[in-house]
Motif scaffolding. Structure first.
Motif, PDB file in Angstrom:
ATOM      1  N   UNK A  83      54.608  20.953  65.789  1.00 44.02           N
ATOM      2  CA  UNK A  83      55.996  20.986  65.309  1.00 44.02           C
ATOM      3  C   UNK A  83      55.997  21.043  63.781  1.00 44.02           C
ATOM      4  N   UNK A  84      56.758  21.951  63.216  1.00 47.42           N
ATOM      5  CA  UNK A  84      56.811  22.079  61.763  1.00 47.42           C
ATOM      6  C   UNK A  84      57.584  20.913  61.156  1.00 47.42           C
ATOM      7  N   UNK A  85      57.406  20.759  59.827  1.00 49.51           N
ATOM      8  CA  UNK A  85      58.006  19.613  59.142  1.00 49.51           C
ATOM      9  C   UNK A  85      59.527  19.617  59.266  1.00 49.51           C
ATOM     10  N   UNK A  86      60.161  20.774  59.117  1.00 49.26           N
ATOM     11  CA  UNK A  86      61.613  20.792  59.125  1.00 49.26           C
ATOM     12  C   UNK A  86      62.184  20.417  60.491  1.00 49.26           C
ATOM     13  N   UNK A 101      64.646  17.357  61.520  1.00 47.89           N
ATOM     14  CA  UNK A 101      65.823  17.610  62.349  1.00 47.89           C
ATOM     15  C   UNK A 101      65.832  16.713  63.580  1.00 47.89           C
ATOM     16  N   UNK A 102      64.676  16.500  64.190  1.00 48.82           N
ATOM     17  CA  UNK A 102      64.595  15.647  65.371  1.00 48.82           C
ATOM     18  C   UNK A 102      64.990  14.208  65.035  1.00 48.82           C
ATOM     19  N   UNK A 103      64.519  13.707  63.896  1.00 51.89           N
ATOM     20  CA  UNK A 103      64.886  12.352  63.476  1.00 51.89           C
ATOM     21  C   UNK A 103      66.390  12.240  63.285  1.00 51.89           C
ATOM     22  N   UNK A 104      66.971  13.226  62.620  1.00 48.91           N
ATOM     23  CA  UNK A 104      68.420  13.212  62.386  1.00 48.91           C
ATOM     24  C   UNK A 104      69.189  13.261  63.701  1.00 48.91           C
ATOM     25  N   UNK A 105      68.770  14.118  64.625  1.00 58.60           N
ATOM     26  CA  UNK A 105      69.477  14.263  65.889  1.00 58.60           C
ATOM     27  C   UNK A 105      69.376  12.993  66.739  1.00 58.60           C
ATOM     28  N   UNK A 106      68.222  12.327  66.705  1.00 58.91           N
ATOM     29  CA  UNK A 106      68.086  11.059  67.431  1.00 58.91           C
ATOM     30  C   UNK A 106      69.050  10.021  66.861  1.00 58.91           C
ATOM     31  N   UNK A 132      68.037  17.638  56.567  1.00 58.38           N
ATOM     32  CA  UNK A 132      67.927  18.692  57.576  1.00 58.38           C
ATOM     33  C   UNK A 132      68.488  20.010  57.073  1.00 58.38           C
ATOM     34  N   UNK A 133      69.708  19.995  56.525  1.00 61.70           N
ATOM     35  CA  UNK A 133      70.330  21.249  56.118  1.00 61.70           C
ATOM     36  C   UNK A 133      69.689  21.835  54.857  1.00 61.70           C
ATOM     37  N   UNK A 134      69.011  21.022  54.077  1.00 66.78           N
ATOM     38  CA  UNK A 134      68.268  21.566  52.932  1.00 66.78           C
ATOM     39  C   UNK A 134      67.033  22.343  53.374  1.00 66.78           C
ATOM     40  N   UNK A 135      66.549  22.027  54.581  1.00 64.42           N
ATOM     41  CA  UNK A 135      65.345  22.686  55.077  1.00 64.42           C
ATOM     42  C   UNK A 135      65.638  23.913  55.933  1.00 64.42           C
ATOM     43  N   UNK A 136      66.904  24.091  56.333  1.00 66.64           N
ATOM     44  CA  UNK A 136      67.283  25.223  57.157  1.00 66.64           C
ATOM     45  C   UNK A 136      68.268  26.095  56.383  1.00 66.64           C
ATOM     46  N   UNK A 137      67.920  27.356  56.214  1.00 65.99           N
ATOM     47  CA  UNK A 137      68.743  28.282  55.438  1.00 65.99           C
ATOM     48  C   UNK A 137      69.224  29.442  56.313  1.00 65.99           C
ATOM     49  N   UNK A 138      70.359  30.025  55.923  1.00 66.91           N
ATOM     50  CA  UNK A 138      70.849  31.233  56.577  1.00 66.91           C
ATOM     51  C   UNK A 138      71.078  31.060  58.062  1.00 66.91           C
ATOM     52  N   UNK A 139      70.499  31.973  58.855  1.00 67.55           N
ATOM     53  CA  UNK A 139      70.680  31.950  60.300  1.00 67.55           C
ATOM     54  C   UNK A 139      70.092  30.678  60.917  1.00 67.55           C
ATOM     55  N   UNK A 140      69.023  30.159  60.333  1.00 70.93           N
ATOM     56  CA  UNK A 140      68.416  28.940  60.856  1.00 70.93           C
ATOM     57  C   UNK A 140      69.363  27.755  60.743  1.00 70.93           C
ATOM     58  N   UNK A 141      70.173  27.741  59.693  1.00 67.25           N
ATOM     59  CA  UNK A 141      71.142  26.651  59.535  1.00 67.25           C
ATOM     60  C   UNK A 141      72.201  26.726  60.632  1.00 67.25           C
ATOM     61  N   UNK A 159      59.289   7.323  63.518  1.00 63.48           N
ATOM     62  CA  UNK A 159      59.187   8.739  63.159  1.00 63.48           C
ATOM     63  C   UNK A 159      59.592   8.964  61.706  1.00 63.48           C
ATOM     64  N   UNK A 160      60.618   8.241  61.242  1.00 62.69           N
ATOM     65  CA  UNK A 160      61.046   8.380  59.843  1.00 62.69           C
ATOM     66  C   UNK A 160      59.926   7.972  58.896  1.00 62.69           C
ATOM     67  N   UNK A 161      59.254   6.892  59.196  1.00 61.94           N
ATOM     68  CA  UNK A 161      58.212   6.386  58.306  1.00 61.94           C
ATOM     69  C   UNK A 161      56.996   7.317  58.256  1.00 61.94           C
ATOM     70  N   UNK A 162      56.615   7.868  59.399  1.00 58.83           N
ATOM     71  CA  UNK A 162      55.400   8.673  59.454  1.00 58.83           C
ATOM     72  C   UNK A 162      55.635  10.160  59.201  1.00 58.83           C
ATOM     73  N   UNK A 163      56.864  10.641  59.391  1.00 57.52           N
ATOM     74  CA  UNK A 163      57.109  12.076  59.278  1.00 57.52           C
ATOM     75  C   UNK A 163      57.818  12.497  58.000  1.00 57.52           C
ATOM     76  N   UNK A 164      58.688  11.651  57.467  1.00 57.20           N
ATOM     77  CA  UNK A 164      59.458  12.056  56.286  1.00 57.20           C
ATOM     78  C   UNK A 164      58.573  12.022  55.052  1.00 57.20           C
ATOM     79  N   UNK A 165      58.658  13.083  54.266  1.00 55.18           N
ATOM     80  CA  UNK A 165      57.879  13.168  53.033  1.00 55.18           C
ATOM     81  C   UNK A 165      58.699  13.897  51.990  1.00 55.18           C
TER      82      UNK A 165
END
Length: 256
Positions: free
Chosen positions: A1-4, A8-13, A119-128, A176-182
């Motif tokens: 799973x990519x970083x973005x 997004x998964x953390x935010x959605x949870x 999350x929205x800073x990492x997704x641009x255009x159609x991905x957003x 997940x926030x502690x280990x994944x967010x950077x």
């Protein structure tokens, strides 16, 4: 799973947890009213306190993330959320339950704007647009399933498990926030708009109090007083906004 997508998964949870807590606890209100011996109008503060904590912390959450770091704030928000839902389940008095629901709202309110901004800073255009679809799906699904889940929990065990059932999800989000967010912290931050924060908090608190009293057994004049006080604080914030360099709420965004 990519970083973005991890972000997004953390935010959605976290967003899902916030949504179900607004609606699922409503099913337990009659049981709470009977167990803690409070009226049906007063027990509404179990929901109101959560919403109040949620809305009051949101304006200052992004500044806190910049000051202490997004990873730290997201992790802390879910730890606060976990501790407060545990205390809600242990509450032996109505006042104690309302206080911990307010703290629970603060924990949940920290995650929404910080997680959404990341999350929205990492997704641009159609991905957003695609990630927005997922957010809307959560916003629609959570209210739809919350009453059923809450009803099953209350019927099969106790209203206290409506709160306990959140603990595994909030702990997962914290880990997940502690280990994944950077995310790097900004090198400089403007001073927080304390006066604006106080005015916004007073406005939201007064309006919520007025509308809650109007829906209860209180005199209409008392409810009207709080509503007028809330409107007054809104006007005062509008005047403050014109002279503040870094307002806590950017009203110019309403033009968009």
């Amino acid at each position: 799973m990519t970083y973005r997508y991890k972000v997004a998964l953390i935010f959605l949870i976290g967003f899902f947890i916030d949504c179900i807590n607004i609606f699922m606890s409503a099913v337990a209100l009659p049981s709470i009213s009977a167990a803690l011996h409070v009226s049906t109008s007063d027990v509404a503060w179990v929901a109101n306190a959560y919403i109040l904590g949620l809305t009051l912390i949101i304006p200052v959450s992004t500044w806190l993330a910049g000051r202490f770091g997004s990873r730290e704030i997201l992790t802390a928000s879910m730890i606060v959320f976990t501790a407060s839902v545990w205390m809600c389940g242990l509450a032996n008095s109505f006042n104690e339950l309302v206080i911990w629901r307010f703290v629970q709202g603060i924990g949940g309110g920290l995650l929404i704007p910080v997680g959404q901004a990341l999350t929205f800073n990492l997704f641009k255009g159609e991905q957003r647009a695609k990630i927005s679809t997922l957010v809307m799906a959560v916003a629609l699904i959570a209210p739809a399933i919350s009453p059923t889940i809450g009803g099953v929990i209350v019927d099969s065990s106790s209203w206290r498990w409506v709160f306990y059932s959140n603990i595994p999800f909030s702990l997962i989000a914290a880990l997940l926030s502690w280990f994944w967010i950077n995310e790097a912290r900004p090198t400089s931050l403007p001073s927080p708009d304390i006066k604006g924060l106080l005015l916004v908090s007073a406005a939201l608190g007064s309006l919520l109090m007025g509308m809650s009293l109007y829906g209860g057994d209180s005199p209409a004049l008392v409810a009207a007083f709080f509503v007028m006080a809330g409107v007054t604080f809104v006007v005062l914030y509008g005047l403050h906004y014109r002279t503040c360099k870094n307002p806590i709420i950017e009203l110019s965004l309403l033009k968009s």
